[in-house]
Motif scaffolding. Structure first.
Motif, mmCIF file in Angstrom:
data_model
loop_
_atom_site.group_PDB
_atom_site.id
_atom_site.type_symbol
_atom_site.label_atom_id
_atom_site.label_comp_id
_atom_site.label_asym_id
_atom_site.label_seq_id
_atom_site.Cartn_x
_atom_site.Cartn_y
_atom_site.Cartn_z
ATOM 1 N N ASN A 34 0.835 -1.200 0.000
ATOM 2 C CA ASN A 34 0.000 0.000 0.000
ATOM 3 C C ASN A 34 0.874 1.256 0.000
ATOM 4 O OD1 ASN A 34 -2.444 -1.427 0.106
ATOM 5 N ND2 ASN A 34 -3.354 0.059 1.507
ATOM 6 N N GLN A 56 6.138 -8.855 2.644
ATOM 7 C CA GLN A 56 6.117 -7.503 3.208
ATOM 8 C C GLN A 56 6.749 -7.559 4.605
ATOM 9 O OE1 GLN A 56 2.186 -5.265 1.752
ATOM 10 N NE2 GLN A 56 1.705 -7.029 3.002
ATOM 11 N N GLN A 58 6.395 -4.783 6.740
ATOM 12 C CA GLN A 58 5.525 -3.997 7.624
ATOM 13 C C GLN A 58 4.110 -3.942 7.056
ATOM 14 O OE1 GLN A 58 7.374 -0.106 8.551
ATOM 15 N NE2 GLN A 58 9.321 -1.154 8.266
ATOM 16 N N GLY A 59 3.601 -5.119 6.683
ATOM 17 C CA GLY A 59 2.248 -5.190 6.139
ATOM 18 C C GLY A 59 1.253 -4.662 7.168
ATOM 19 N N GLY A 61 -2.837 -3.809 8.465
ATOM 20 C CA GLY A 61 -4.259 -4.098 8.370
ATOM 21 C C GLY A 61 -5.048 -2.877 8.834
ATOM 22 N N TRP A 67 -0.246 -6.929 9.366
ATOM 23 C CA TRP A 67 -0.651 -8.023 8.464
ATOM 24 C C TRP A 67 0.597 -8.846 8.176
ATOM 25 C CZ3 TRP A 67 -5.299 -9.853 7.192
ATOM 26 C CH2 TRP A 67 -5.380 -10.800 6.164
ATOM 27 N N LEU A 77 -0.942 -7.504 -2.479
ATOM 28 C CA LEU A 77 -0.932 -6.590 -3.619
ATOM 29 C C LEU A 77 -1.758 -5.341 -3.340
ATOM 30 C CD1 LEU A 77 -3.558 -7.270 -6.218
ATOM 31 C CD2 LEU A 77 -3.097 -9.138 -4.646
ATOM 32 N N SER A 78 -1.449 -4.299 -4.089
ATOM 33 C CA SER A 78 -2.186 -3.046 -3.974
ATOM 34 C C SER A 78 -2.428 -2.490 -5.371
ATOM 35 C CB SER A 78 -1.396 -2.025 -3.151
ATOM 36 O OG SER A 78 -1.139 -2.547 -1.859
ATOM 37 N N ASP A 127 -13.498 -8.074 5.582
ATOM 38 C CA ASP A 127 -12.948 -9.422 5.755
ATOM 39 C C ASP A 127 -13.564 -10.410 4.756
ATOM 40 O OD1 ASP A 127 -11.621 -8.406 7.907
ATOM 41 O OD2 ASP A 127 -12.763 -9.497 9.427
ATOM 42 N N LYS A 136 -10.864 -16.128 9.051
ATOM 43 C CA LYS A 136 -10.485 -15.092 8.081
ATOM 44 C C LYS A 136 -9.481 -15.617 7.059
ATOM 45 C CE LYS A 136 -8.893 -10.309 7.873
ATOM 46 N NZ LYS A 136 -9.029 -9.002 8.524
ATOM 47 N N GLY A 139 -8.038 -10.027 3.755
ATOM 48 C CA GLY A 139 -8.471 -8.719 4.255
ATOM 49 C C GLY A 139 -8.173 -7.637 3.229
ATOM 50 N N LEU A 140 -8.924 -6.547 3.320
ATOM 51 C CA LEU A 140 -8.803 -5.431 2.377
ATOM 52 C C LEU A 140 -8.480 -4.164 3.135
ATOM 53 C CD1 LEU A 140 -12.179 -6.216 0.626
ATOM 54 C CD2 LEU A 140 -9.920 -6.766 -0.274
ATOM 55 N N LEU A 141 -7.666 -3.327 2.529
ATOM 56 C CA LEU A 141 -7.315 -2.055 3.154
ATOM 57 C C LEU A 141 -7.342 -0.968 2.086
ATOM 58 C CD1 LEU A 141 -6.269 -0.626 5.742
ATOM 59 C CD2 LEU A 141 -3.942 -1.108 4.941
ATOM 60 N N GLY A 157 -5.552 -2.275 -1.007
ATOM 61 C CA GLY A 157 -4.630 -3.363 -0.678
ATOM 62 C C GLY A 157 -5.400 -4.645 -0.413
ATOM 63 N N ILE A 158 -4.848 -5.743 -0.917
ATOM 64 C CA ILE A 158 -5.470 -7.063 -0.711
ATOM 65 C C ILE A 158 -4.421 -8.005 -0.136
ATOM 66 C CG2 ILE A 158 -6.607 -9.025 -1.838
ATOM 67 C CD1 ILE A 158 -7.331 -7.089 -4.151
ATOM 68 N N GLY A 159 -4.757 -8.630 0.967
ATOM 69 C CA GLY A 159 -3.894 -9.661 1.538
ATOM 70 C C GLY A 159 -4.686 -10.954 1.601
HETATM 71 C C1 BTN Z 1 -7.257 -6.127 7.273
HETATM 72 O O1 BTN Z 1 -7.809 -7.217 7.262
HETATM 73 O O2 BTN Z 1 -7.225 -5.445 8.309
HETATM 74 C C2 BTN Z 1 -6.640 -5.596 6.006
HETATM 75 C C3 BTN Z 1 -5.418 -6.359 5.591
HETATM 76 C C4 BTN Z 1 -4.806 -5.818 4.314
HETATM 77 C C5 BTN Z 1 -3.471 -6.447 4.007
HETATM 78 C C6 BTN Z 1 -2.952 -6.044 2.654
HETATM 79 S S1 BTN Z 1 -1.533 -6.982 2.154
HETATM 80 C C7 BTN Z 1 -1.274 -5.909 0.819
HETATM 81 C C8 BTN Z 1 -1.551 -4.508 1.321
HETATM 82 N N1 BTN Z 1 -0.369 -3.926 1.929
HETATM 83 C C9 BTN Z 1 -0.543 -3.720 3.245
HETATM 84 O O3 BTN Z 1 0.324 -3.239 4.010
HETATM 85 N N2 BTN Z 1 -1.762 -4.088 3.619
HETATM 86 C C10 BTN Z 1 -2.542 -4.595 2.494
#
Ligand code: BTN
Length: 271
Positions: A34, A56, A58-59, A61, A67, A77-78, A127, A136, A139-141, A157-159
């Motif tokens: 992201n 990642q 420092q992914g 959420g 994440w 991915l973003s 979610d 779960k 997740g989407l951000l 962002g999609i994880g």
């Molecule tokens: C959540 O469920 O709270 C959202 C999670 C989102 C994770 C994805 S992974 C790709 C993108 N980069 C990030 O740092 N976060 C999102």
């Protein structure tokens, strides 16, 4: 190097994904896709630019959570969206941005369902879950960047957990992965391509004013949005109620005693 079969998979869905994936930036490791996508977008990267990472460090959420994103265990991915560019004006762009998370939930659920047949549900707001009680899977951000109240871009962002190594063992009872659900390896490239195709179609629907169809599909994929007991912390203290669906703006509607409340953000606990 992105996986060699990614080009072919993206070519197969070219008519459905629109500009999504026209430019694809593949990173072996990055703090957060992201953040990488937002940096590219701030420098002018085109709508549809996709940043995909193997891992990642420092992914992120929602609500400041981490994440976990170990190499090869998930899709991280973003995508850069510019809802205000070359189309509807400011108000309409804000409507599109507001519904982006719900639209993406439908797209990811449909992408996974088409490739794997797994009955993935959506849990408001961001979610993707499987089973009862729900575990779960993804997740989407969605994060918007605005200048003087005008939306410059939205990073979605999609994880998605591909294997159990994607999440820490202490949340193993609440998380799952495609591999654990299906009992076999998964064609992650096909899932990615189908998800981008569904995102492209959902985004086109939103921009062309077909939000109602998207919301109906969301409702069909989100059984917990009706009749579930929820509670959340409000300025007045803990509020308890029963879900009664979502409204046209994507807010969760909750029956609390004899009144209805709209929940638009923050943490809702589901029972
Ligand atoms: C959540 O469920 O709270 C959202 C999670 C989102 C994770 C994805 S992974 C790709 C993108 N980069 C990030 O740092 N976060 C999102």
């Amino acid at each position: 190097m992105p996986p060699l079969d990614l080009d072919a998979a993206l070519a197969r869905v070219a008519s459905r994904r629109g500009v999504l994936g026209e430019r694809l930036v593949y990173l072996v490791e990055t703090p957060s896709t992201n953040d990488a996508a937002a940096t590219l977008a701030a420098r002018g990267a085109a709508e549809g630019t996709v940043v995909l990472a193997e891992a990642q460090t420092q992914g992120r959420g929602r609500l400041g959570r981490t994440w976990h994103s170990p190499a090869g265990a998930g899709l991280y991915l973003s995508v850069v969206f510019r809802p205000a560019a070359g189309g509807p004006g400011g108000g309409a762009a804000a409507d599109v941005a507001r519904l982006m998370t719900l639209m993406a939930g439908v797209a990811v659920a449909d992408g996974i369902r088409r490739v794997t047949g797994l009955p993935v549900d959506i849990k408001w707001p961001n979610d993707l879950v499987v089973g009862r009680p729900p575990r779960k899977l993804a997740g989407l951000l969605a994060e918007a960047s605005t200048v003087s109240g005008r939306i410059e871009f939205v990073i979605l962002g999609i994880g998605l957990n591909l294997a159990p190594a994607a999440y820490p063992p202490d949340i193993a009872d609440r998380a799952t992965s495609l591999e654990s659900e299906l009992g076999r390896g998964v064609d992650a490239v096909a899932v990615l391509a189908e998800t981008l195709a569904a995102l492209g179609e959902g985004y086109a629907d939103l921009k062309q004013g077909r939000a109602r169809e998207m919301l109906d599909r969301w409702r069909a994929l989100a059984p917990f949005a009706q009749g579930s007991a929820v509670e959340w912390e409000s300025p007045r203290g803990l509020v308890r109620g029963t879900t009664e669906g979502i409204d046209e703006e994507g807010a969760l509607v909750v029956r609390v005693g004899n009144r209805r409340e709209r929940v638009i953000a923050g943490e809702v606990h589901w029972h």
